[in-house]
Scaffold this motif. Sequence first.
Motif, PDB file in Angstrom:
ATOM      1  N   LEU A 184       0.819  -1.200   0.000  1.00  0.00           N
ATOM      2  CA  LEU A 184       0.000   0.000   0.000  1.00  0.00           C
ATOM      3  C   LEU A 184       0.861   1.260   0.000  1.00  0.00           C
ATOM      4  CD1 LEU A 184      -3.071   0.531   0.045  1.00  0.00           C
ATOM      5  CD2 LEU A 184      -2.884   0.827   2.532  1.00  0.00           C
ATOM      6  N   THR A 206       1.423   3.380  -4.032  1.00  0.00           N
ATOM      7  CA  THR A 206       0.453   4.479  -4.015  1.00  0.00           C
ATOM      8  C   THR A 206       1.183   5.785  -3.689  1.00  0.00           C
ATOM      9  OG1 THR A 206      -0.080   4.404  -1.652  1.00  0.00           O
ATOM     10  CG2 THR A 206      -1.243   2.836  -3.087  1.00  0.00           C
ATOM     11  N   ARG A 255       9.230  -1.256  -3.809  1.00  0.00           N
ATOM     12  CA  ARG A 255       8.256  -2.130  -4.469  1.00  0.00           C
ATOM     13  C   ARG A 255       8.772  -3.562  -4.582  1.00  0.00           C
ATOM     14  NH1 ARG A 255       6.263   2.084  -9.290  1.00  0.00           N
ATOM     15  NH2 ARG A 255       4.988   3.395  -7.891  1.00  0.00           N
TER      16      ARG A 255
END
Length: 437
Positions: free
Chosen positions: A316, A320, A346
């Motif tokens: 999350l 984002t 990531r």
Amino acid sequence: MRHSQKHIFRFWAPLAAQWLMMSVEGPYLAALIARLPEEKFNLAAYGVAFAFAILVESPVIMLMSASTALAEDELSYHRLARFTQALNGISTVLLIVLLVPGLFTFLMEGLVGLPPEVAYLTYGALWILLPWPGAIGYRRFLHGLLIRTGRTKQVAQGTVIRLMAMTATALGLFLWGGIPGAWVGAAALSVGVMTEAVAAHFMAREAIAELKATSPEGEVPGYREIARFYYPLALTSLIGLTVQPMLTFFMGRAPSPIESLAVFPVIHALSFFFRSLGLSFQEAAIALLGKRNEHFPELARFALVLGLGASFGLGLVAFTPLSTVWFQGVSGLSPELAEFAVIPTRILTPLPALTVLLSFYRAILVQGKTTKPITGATAIEVGTIALLFSTVGFSLGVPGVTAAFLAFLGGRLAGLAYLTGPTRRVLADRMESAPTG
């Protein structure tokens, strides 16, 4: 009697709170350092100093698991306490040896390749961290006793005290000014762990009294048996904790070295926040599995939900706009460094779930007194990391921090693959030997 998911949660939650609070240390201190002069050099020095402090701490890192598994009565407590004192002394001597000026310069500037400015800051930070290994070892031993006797809430309370002491020290030095950021971070860590060790000393008195009032049932492990049980765990820590210094060495010679060293502790701290949920599960599983692993099914269900939730949380942030909020707003990185940190973050998204699985595997093996495979898996993990970094970072020219975390993820997968077989065998053997009604 089976453990309900609520019971497991209540037992595990204080341990998770402890690890989560500890995970806040890294981002908090990195954010302070990033707001002090020469943030790149000081963030890099703080990351290197912390990596080597953790490395010399390796002989004591598994004492919590050992005392959780082995402290059953008065005699075993006394033997483990003396064993802990010896390991604390060894760890402290290792750090003193590292700080011998000629050896330090050879390692940091010659091998690691640190610029003189970063090496100077690292040297001072490591002297400030001298009390770190002994304090960590003592409090981990006592925390294992608290977990063993079901006092997990006190473990979390000790960490609250640690964070309060660390915060007061960091803010005081930050506001005072004139002290390099790397030294501010090191001083805050040292004061925090020493305060927590003192708190654990008083909190563990009732648990120790219970153990002293318990007579041994059957044969109590002697020092040789304790060493045979603990040696693979200590070796596991030593091998595993070489990862951060090794990656520091590699990043110093890969593309974008200063940027990589600067963002590495920030990304590592963020991932540690979510990985800590899995790390906290190890001692809970050791304590709750049962002598014949009879509570494995309930713990496996809990682990599945925990792992998926932890990786979702990191994802999350990584995928984002929260990444900008975290790296620039919270961590204080410049826009350039914040952008540089996104891709490595990531890559690490699956790691929290894999950490839960690793902790569960290790708990099963420790509870089964089968610790050697843990060392083998860690050796495979570290070897895979070195091989993958050499391929991705040196041969393909990928930025150092990206190559580091790609290698880290690949190494963890390789280690878990190795542990799967021994873990299944221990489960099968102990469940088959369980008495039937």
